[in-house]
Write a protein that holds these residues in place. Structure first.
Motif, mmCIF file in Angstrom:
data_model
loop_
_atom_site.group_PDB
_atom_site.id
_atom_site.type_symbol
_atom_site.label_atom_id
_atom_site.label_comp_id
_atom_site.label_asym_id
_atom_site.label_seq_id
_atom_site.Cartn_x
_atom_site.Cartn_y
_atom_site.Cartn_z
ATOM 1 N N ALA A 174 51.617 20.274 22.248
ATOM 2 C CA ALA A 174 53.027 20.612 22.505
ATOM 3 C C ALA A 174 53.128 21.591 23.666
ATOM 4 C CB ALA A 174 53.649 21.207 21.243
ATOM 5 N N ALA A 175 52.250 22.587 23.659
ATOM 6 C CA ALA A 175 52.276 23.591 24.726
ATOM 7 C C ALA A 175 52.024 22.935 26.071
ATOM 8 C CB ALA A 175 51.234 24.670 24.454
ATOM 9 N N LEU B 40 47.692 31.854 23.441
ATOM 10 C CA LEU B 40 48.531 31.511 24.582
ATOM 11 C C LEU B 40 49.541 32.622 24.922
ATOM 12 C CD1 LEU B 40 49.266 29.218 26.653
ATOM 13 C CD2 LEU B 40 51.066 28.600 25.051
ATOM 14 N N LEU C 169 56.835 28.214 41.113
ATOM 15 C CA LEU C 169 56.687 28.337 39.661
ATOM 16 C C LEU C 169 56.891 29.768 39.189
ATOM 17 C CD1 LEU C 169 53.636 26.118 38.733
ATOM 18 C CD2 LEU C 169 55.937 25.972 37.817
ATOM 19 N N ASP D 209 63.325 25.323 32.968
ATOM 20 C CA ASP D 209 61.881 25.580 32.947
ATOM 21 C C ASP D 209 61.569 26.866 32.207
ATOM 22 O OD1 ASP D 209 61.661 23.349 34.457
ATOM 23 O OD2 ASP D 209 61.464 24.392 36.367
ATOM 24 N N VAL E 23 58.084 27.840 24.009
ATOM 25 C CA VAL E 23 56.702 27.567 23.593
ATOM 26 C C VAL E 23 55.999 28.880 23.265
ATOM 27 C CG1 VAL E 23 54.464 26.713 24.374
ATOM 28 C CG2 VAL E 23 56.532 25.411 24.875
ATOM 29 N N LEU F 57 55.421 30.171 19.260
ATOM 30 C CA LEU F 57 54.018 30.367 18.880
ATOM 31 C C LEU F 57 53.792 31.811 18.444
ATOM 32 C CD1 LEU F 57 51.943 28.345 21.508
ATOM 33 C CD2 LEU F 57 52.339 27.847 19.107
ATOM 34 N N TRP G 96 50.324 22.811 8.578
ATOM 35 C CA TRP G 96 51.257 22.251 9.556
ATOM 36 C C TRP G 96 52.455 21.640 8.849
ATOM 37 C CZ3 TRP G 96 53.249 22.049 14.102
ATOM 38 C CH2 TRP G 96 53.900 20.910 14.545
ATOM 39 N N GLY H 290 54.942 20.981 27.221
ATOM 40 C CA GLY H 290 55.977 21.875 27.730
ATOM 41 C C GLY H 290 55.686 22.299 29.151
ATOM 42 N N MET I 218 46.103 21.267 13.164
ATOM 43 C CA MET I 218 47.336 21.946 13.561
ATOM 44 C C MET I 218 47.211 22.499 14.966
ATOM 45 S SD MET I 218 48.936 25.388 11.997
ATOM 46 C CE MET I 218 50.151 26.284 12.926
ATOM 47 N N ARG J 150 47.703 20.007 17.693
ATOM 48 C CA ARG J 150 49.085 19.566 17.928
ATOM 49 C C ARG J 150 49.877 20.639 18.658
ATOM 50 N NH1 ARG J 150 50.719 16.172 12.625
ATOM 51 N NH2 ARG J 150 52.436 15.469 13.938
ATOM 52 N N VAL J 151 49.614 21.893 18.283
ATOM 53 C CA VAL J 151 50.314 22.987 18.957
ATOM 54 C C VAL J 151 49.941 23.007 20.435
ATOM 55 C CG1 VAL J 151 50.503 25.480 19.145
ATOM 56 C CG2 VAL J 151 50.561 24.399 16.900
ATOM 57 N N LEU K 223 61.970 26.489 28.469
ATOM 58 C CA LEU K 223 60.875 25.730 27.851
ATOM 59 C C LEU K 223 59.646 26.615 27.674
ATOM 60 C CD1 LEU K 223 61.155 22.269 29.626
ATOM 61 C CD2 LEU K 223 61.521 22.802 27.218
ATOM 62 N N VAL K 224 59.267 27.300 28.744
ATOM 63 C CA VAL K 224 58.089 28.171 28.664
ATOM 64 C C VAL K 224 58.296 29.225 27.583
ATOM 65 C CG1 VAL K 224 56.660 29.837 29.902
ATOM 66 C CG2 VAL K 224 57.510 27.818 31.085
ATOM 67 N N LEU L 111 56.083 19.433 31.625
ATOM 68 C CA LEU L 111 57.498 19.173 31.866
ATOM 69 C C LEU L 111 58.038 20.154 32.897
ATOM 70 C CD1 LEU L 111 59.131 17.050 30.328
ATOM 71 C CD2 LEU L 111 60.171 18.897 29.048
ATOM 72 N N THR L 112 57.648 21.421 32.716
ATOM 73 C CA THR L 112 58.046 22.467 33.645
ATOM 74 C C THR L 112 57.613 22.118 35.054
ATOM 75 O OG1 THR L 112 57.785 24.100 31.941
ATOM 76 C CG2 THR L 112 57.768 24.885 34.171
#
Lengths: 344, 521
Positions: A8-9, B2, B388, B323, B330, B334, B429, A12, A1, A4-5, B326-327, A15-16
């Motif tokens: 994904a992070a 994170l 950024l 942007d 995430v 989480l 998951w 993201g 898990m 995968r997280v 998206l940040v 992409l930014t």
């Protein structure tokens, strides 16, 4: 898990990065000078392009708030500055920047063509780029019957009761300039009494230029109720009617001079090119841009002004000004005193 | 980890550094004493006014927002999609513009317009946050209460309201934080008479360079915000529990419900009044109606006031907001997942993390911005001037909203569903994907839409960090407002209208993406 997280992070974040940097990747080996400025800095891109063709230097601007905010940011980052050159520290804040050693010494080319008139101590650190006067503006049509005021003292005349709107010197730079103008006019002992008279005469205080000029002032597009406002000597040039006649007028006996300076930052990564940028700011080419782009007067002598300015916005021959060191030493106390006097 | 790392690097570090500088840990002169500021009775007047106006605006936003939340979550009536978009529009309007609009009605400013304007901005927060949960609360309990003879009002107060309490608490704390730290509105409408901690911190940092005084006030604001968050957290905790979540199809209102719908429409109408005023203003000139402002969006204003054409700024806005969203998604999702997991074990860590995530809403943008200046050069590539930084700073504001919208729904998921899935052999998951995600999907989309809109309208942090060659629409509007000339103000109002159009389009687009109701089980 977890993997995968994390994937994904990362996706993201990737992409930014894509969508932000899609703008302009700087080609490697380019000579870039970062010019830290106030928010009002403006220049036509063609002029910067011409400078780049001539010298190979790309000027990247970094707007950093108004003159006060800019100065504070430069002081906070002294030693490791956020750019190479700074433009926009004005005569009210200059001594703070100079005292903190923000600027490096440099004898700019072209400084002898007029900029030296506004020289500060110690010399050769800051060079005057432009001059702007904060003056009382009036709505010509609205005052036709009463007659226009001429001096600071006139504003306290009961004839002009409830007609004046000014900005708070604690939150607005034209407001501060107007207060300093009255201090220069009436002296350290006389200004509180003058302001008591203004208060008794119904002066309105608002927090910023936007409210004062666009909402309370009757001569602007907002068509407010008050025909007398603290603004700039150049403002009338933006208020010319279809008949070509200016609708507003600056009172040239109520002006306080603000000079804006540029200098090479101490610790600049690219000091050699930074000096060339200072020279450029004082050059004929850039100085000709100053009135049209930033609503202020060039510091260089003999630069042609736009037609609207010669008609509506002459630079006063004699504006009030206080020495930068005196302003820096007393600004907080004056503003506090003003607050308790006018708003207490 | 994170979320914590993100918060630590882009929030805690800069804030601690700049406040520390005010206390004299560092080499800036003029560092006066901190303690006299705290002993000054005027400082406590500031605290009182700050909290008082924020509490009043929060109450008003709740009263106005709940009917709208009901309309959006429960009712199938014509025009609900438009209401959903319209209610978001106030949120993106630059504060200086709204301040001026309210000032036109109350020329002398004062407390009332400040409270009204702050509530005006935040009705959307209540409608979105509460509506997100309301749409999923099992209707059967309410119907059962009614069948047993409870009046509609009684059923609402004893069944519906308790179920909604976590979302109401969430909304209230977010709104309170927004109001307590609102800057532009207080400055324009309060002048120097009504000041808050936020405006005073700004003045001392930016105009007076009194970092010590600013640090003292920042600490006070921090303490006040923390107290409110802990109170709010305690209130939420007592209420939070598993609810039977289902997809409740909206239905036609009946009887007294029409009264609530009417109230909601009234609120939306009131919200649109200043908006319509702005549109009118963008069209009215000295010589009658004109589209000059809109045509000018293709250019750079009177004598090149702007560095880029207006439409280019709109593109920048959309890009940075994407942007930032998206940040924030995430980091926020989480965090929410971690929070739910921690909470299941009754951990104090969950409380701490939850509170920490909200703090960015309660700390002055100036404090964070100046903090960036003295810390971010330590990151690779001198991060202080990186493009950024704008979306990252916006994400800091958006993340708490994402958490607050998603968390009540995730927490309300019945633990037995998860256990059942696990018993049947699903991995953690898989459990998340099959149980939590479908139930939370709608609120995730809502959070994304809301976050995007907030980022579009964000001004405080953006104006600090945006590069002049890439301004966003709110930055452009502020610049135009500070210039004389009719065309410039015309263009400023047209840019506002453009911002509203982009917002509405974004919300409507996200509506399209919403998971179709009913297909989730």
């Amino acid at each position: 898990m977890l993997r995968r997280v994390l994937t994904a992070a990362c996706a993201g974040i990737a992409l930014t990065a894509c969508s932000v940097t899609a703008g302009d990747p700087p080609p490697p080996g380019e000579r870039v000078v970062t010019l830290v400025t106030h928010d009002s800095f403006a220049v036509r891109p063609e002029v910067l392009d011409a400078f780049k063709r001539e010298t190979g230097i790309t000027v990247k601007t970094l707007a950093s708030g108004d003159a006060g905010e800019l100065t504070n940011k430069l002081v906070l980052t002294k030693g490791n500055p956020i750019g190479d050159v700074a433009f926009g520290v004005d005569s009210t804040f200059a001594s703070r920047a100079l005292g903190e050693g923000v600027f490096a010494e440099y004898a700019a080319a072209g400084a002898d063509r007029g900029a030296q008139r506004y020289r500060l101590d110690p010399p050769d650190r800051l060079h005057a780029v432009d001059v702007g006067d904060v003056c009382v503006n009036v709505d010509v049509a609205a005052l036709r019957d009463k007659g226009e005021p001429r001096t600071y003292a006139d504003l306290a005349d009961p004839k002009y009761r409830d007609l004046l709107v000014v900005e708070d010197p604690a939150t607005s730079s034209p407001g501060l300039a107007f207060l300093l103008g009255t201090i220069a006019e009436f002296g350290e002992s006389g200004w509180p009494e003058y302001w008591s008279k203004l208060k008794a005469n119904g002066v309105k205080v608002v927090s910023g230029w936007e409210e004062a000029y666009t909402q309370d002032f009757s001569g602007s597009s907002g068509k407010g109720p008050r025909p007398i406002v603290v603004s700039y000597a150049s403002s009338p040039s933006a208020e010319i009617g279809d008949d070509g006649a200016p609708r507003t007028k600056a009172l040239l006996d109520t002006c306080y001079r603000q000079v804006e300076y540029a200098g090479v930052l101490n610790g600049a990564k690219n000091a050699e090119d930074a000096r060339k940028v200072v020279d450029f700011l004082l050059s004929e080419q850039f100085q000709a841009e100053v009135p049209g782009q930033m609503y202020v007067y060039p510091s260089r002598e003999g630069v042609a002004l736009p037609e609207a300015w010669t008609k509506a916005a002459p630079l006063p021959d004699e504006a009030r000004a206080l020495p930068a060191s005196q302003v820096d030493a007393n600004r907080e106390r004056w503003v506090q005193q003003w607050r308790s006097l006018v708003q207490g | 980890m994170l979320p914590l790392a993100f918060l630590g690097v882009f929030f805690a570090w800069p804030v601690v550094a700049i406040v520390g500088l005010g206390f004299g840990f560092g080499a800036v002169e003029r560092s006066g004493a901190v303690w006299p500021v705290l002993a000054d009775p005027r400082t406590w007047d500031l605290v009182g006014f700050t909290l008082g106006q924020a509490a009043a605006a929060t109450a008003l936003a709740l009263v106005a927002g709940l009917p709208v939340a009901f309309l959006l979550a429960r009712c199938r009536v014509w025009g609900t999609g438009l209401v959903r978009a319209a209610v978001m529009v106030p949120f993106v309007l630059p504060t200086v513009v709204v301040g001026l609009a309210f000032r036109a009605l109350w020329p002398d400013g004062g407390v009332l317009p400040i409270v009204l304007a702050n509530a005006f901005f935040n009705v959307a927060v209540v409608a979105r946050t509460v509506g997100g949960l309301w749409a999923r609360v099992d209707r059967r309990a309410e119907d059962a209460a009614r069948a047993l003879g409870a009046s509609r009002a009684r059923a609402f107060t004893s069944v519906v309201l308790p179920a909604l309490a976590p979302a109401i608490g969430s909304a209230a704390s977010v709104v309170f934080l927004f109001c307590a730290t609102s800057f532009g509105v207080v400055l324009v409408l309060g002048g120097a008479r009504h000041r808050t901690l936020e405006t005073e911190i700004y003045l001392r940092t930016v105009e007076l360079f009194d970092l010590s005084g600013a640090a003292a006030l920042s600490l006070l604001q921090f303490a006040a915000v923390l107290a409110v968050l802990l109170l709010g957290g305690a209130a939420r905790r007592r209420r939070e529990r598993s609810l039977a979540l289902r997809v409740e199809a909206p239905r036609r209102p009946a009887g007294g419900e029409w009264g609530v719908v009417a109230a909601a429409w009234l609120v939306v109408g009131a919200l649109l009044l200043p908006v319509v005023g702005l549109v009118v203003r963008s069209l009215a000139t000295d010589d009658g109606w004109s589209l000059a402002g809109y045509r000018a969006l293709a250019g750079t204003g009177e004598r090149g006031t702007l560095a880029v054409p207006g439409w280019q700024a709109a593109v920048n806005s959309v890009r940075t907001a994407t942007d930032a969203t998206l940040v924030a998604l995430v980091v926020g999702v989480l965090s929410a997942v971690v929070l739910v997991a921690l909470r299941r074990h009754g951990s104090w860590l969950a409380e701490t993390l939850d509170t920490a995530l909200m703090l960015p809403l309660g700390v002055s943008a100036v404090t964070v911005g100046f903090g960036y200046l003295i810390t971010m050069d330590a990151l690779p590539g001198d991060f202080r001037t990186s493009p950024l930084l704008v979306p990252l700073a916006q994400a800091l504001v958006v993340t708490p909203l994402v958490v607050r919208i998603v968390l009540p729904v995730l927490r309300a998921v019945d633990e037995r569903l998860r256990q059942a899935a696990a018993t049947l052999g699903a991995s953690p998951w898989r459990v998340w994907r099959e149980v939590d995600l479908p139930l939370a999907a709608r609120s995730l989309v809502a959070a994304a839409g809301f976050g995007f809109v907030v980022a579009l309208g964000e001004f405080g942090a953006t104006s600090f960090l945006a590069r002049p060659d890439a301004p966003t629409l709110p930055v452009v509007i502020a610049r135009l407002m500070s210039r004389p000339g009719e065309l410039n103000s015309q263009l400023a109002y047209a840019a506002c209208a453009l911002l509203m159009v982009v917002t509405t389009a974004a919300v409507l687009l996200i509506e399209r993406l919403r998971v179709p109701a009913g297909g989730e089980f």
